[in-house]
Scaffold this motif. Structure first.
Motif: not given
Length: 367
Positions: A147-160, A258-261
């Motif tokens: 259940i929680l692994l997709p959240l981890v991957i989504v957060f990392i993809v959003v970061l990158v 540092k993210i600022n869009i």
């Protein structure tokens, strides 16, 4: 068998990714850059297939002794007393690993987020959480990871993706300015930290449904975990540069700040911290589970559940005394941890597999 719960192949694969990523998500860029400097991103990429090969070695050893975990495999190959000594060494690593992951959570939360909260409070809450997970069994832990692994991957993809506008390719230059020794050390770190610390999979294989594609899925999961870490190393160097990546232990957290869009999408570091806490939580829970299961196996106990609460108290105590502060961990513990990981992740499994091959070859010759 001590454990009556059963893991599906997909659940074991998700747990493998959690073990590979684990606490490395936050500190891996800093650690590998301290060895390989400007070439850390290359070492991380080279480490992906090599790490998958190391995972294949783990599976080869585990499949040679089906329905046996690491403790019984060591005894079967080395004999009772030598196998027991190796098992004790592994169990010591697992309990220290669980305590260290718990302490990492305490240090991070009290230095970056809850700066006025006593570290013992954070450690106590995290210990209660991992004890609660182990009390519910490995099957529940595996389903929760799905259940929680997709959240981890989504957060990392959003970061990158969010950091792509700040990428500067010049930060990767000059290429290959370091010695071959530094490159070799960086490659070793890229293998042994993420994949070597996934050696607990040898304790989980006997309780996993043996599907025909199980080995392929686990090796692929190891590759995905290494790819995630490699992506974090590369984006960290592209944005921060090698110097800042090396000297910032929480490089991934700094990146998220540092993210600022458009002055709208910003301040998402809490999401990055959540992803790191989730992966570290599963890694610490698995280490705790493996320790109590292995201890029960070592002493021929009928069940392991009675060991969970005392072990939780032990982890709480060890987490508080394992180091006086985060600086001590960085300067004193981290440089030598790679040697420990190399021993438990490469030397011992390689030794066990080699002795198994020699014994099997001798038996074939006799027949």
């Amino acid at each position: 068998m001590l454990e009556h719960g059963r893991l599906g192949t997909r659940q074991l694969a998700t747990l493998t990714i959690m073990m590979v990523v684990g606490d490395m998500m936050m500190i891996f860029p800093s650690v590998i850059t301290s060895y390989a400097k400007q070439d850390a991103w290359m070492c991380a990429l080279i480490g992906i297939p090599l790490g998958m090969g190391l995972m294949a070695m783990f599976l080869k050893l585990g499949n040679a002794y089906p329905n046996q975990n690491l403790i019984s495999i060591s005894r079967s190959i080395l004999g009772y007393w030598p196998g027991t000594l190796v098992s004790i060494f592994y169990l010591y690593f697992f309990i220290i690993g669980a305590a260290t992951h718990t302490r990492e959570v305490g240090d991070f939360m009290t230095t970056q987020i809850f700066q006025t909260t006593p570290i013992r409070v954070v450690i106590l809450l995290f210990t209660i959480a991992i004890v609660w997970a182990v009390l519910h069994g490995i099957e529940t832990l595996g389903r929760t990871s799905e259940i929680l692994l997709p959240l981890v991957i989504v957060f990392i993809v959003v970061l990158v993706v969010s950091l792509l506008p700040q990428v500067d390719v010049e930060n990767l230059k000059p290429y290959k300015e370091n010695s071959y020794v530094s490159l070799a050390q960086g490659i070793l770190v890229s293998i042994i930290y993420p994949i070597g610390e996934a050696v607990p999979i040898l304790m989980l294989l006997p309780y996993t449904i043996n599907n025909p594609h199980r080995n392929k899925d686990i090796i692929l999961a190891a590759g995905i975990g290494s790819l995630i870490l490699s992506s974090l190393v590369t984006i960290s160097m592209l944005v921060l540069g090698a110097f800042l990546t090396q000297h910032n232990i929480y490089a991934s957290f700094t990146l998220s700040q540092k993210i600022n869009i458009g002055d709208f999408f910003q301040r998402i570091e809490a999401f990055m911290a959540s992803a790191w806490l989730i992966s570290t939580y599963f890694k610490a829970s698995i280490y705790l589970y493996i320790f109590v299961l292995g201890t029960a196996e070592l002493f021929n106990m009928k069940q392991y559940r009675r060991l969970i609460l005392p072990t939780g108290l032990l982890i709480f105590g060890l987490s508080n005394v394992i180091a006086p502060g985060i600086t001590y961990i960085i300067i004193t513990i981290v440089p030598y941890w790679v040697d420990w990981d190399t021993t438990i992740g490469i030397i011992f499994p390689g030794m066990l597999l080699t002795i198994h091959w020699i014994k099997s070859h001798s038996l074939r010759k006799q027949t």
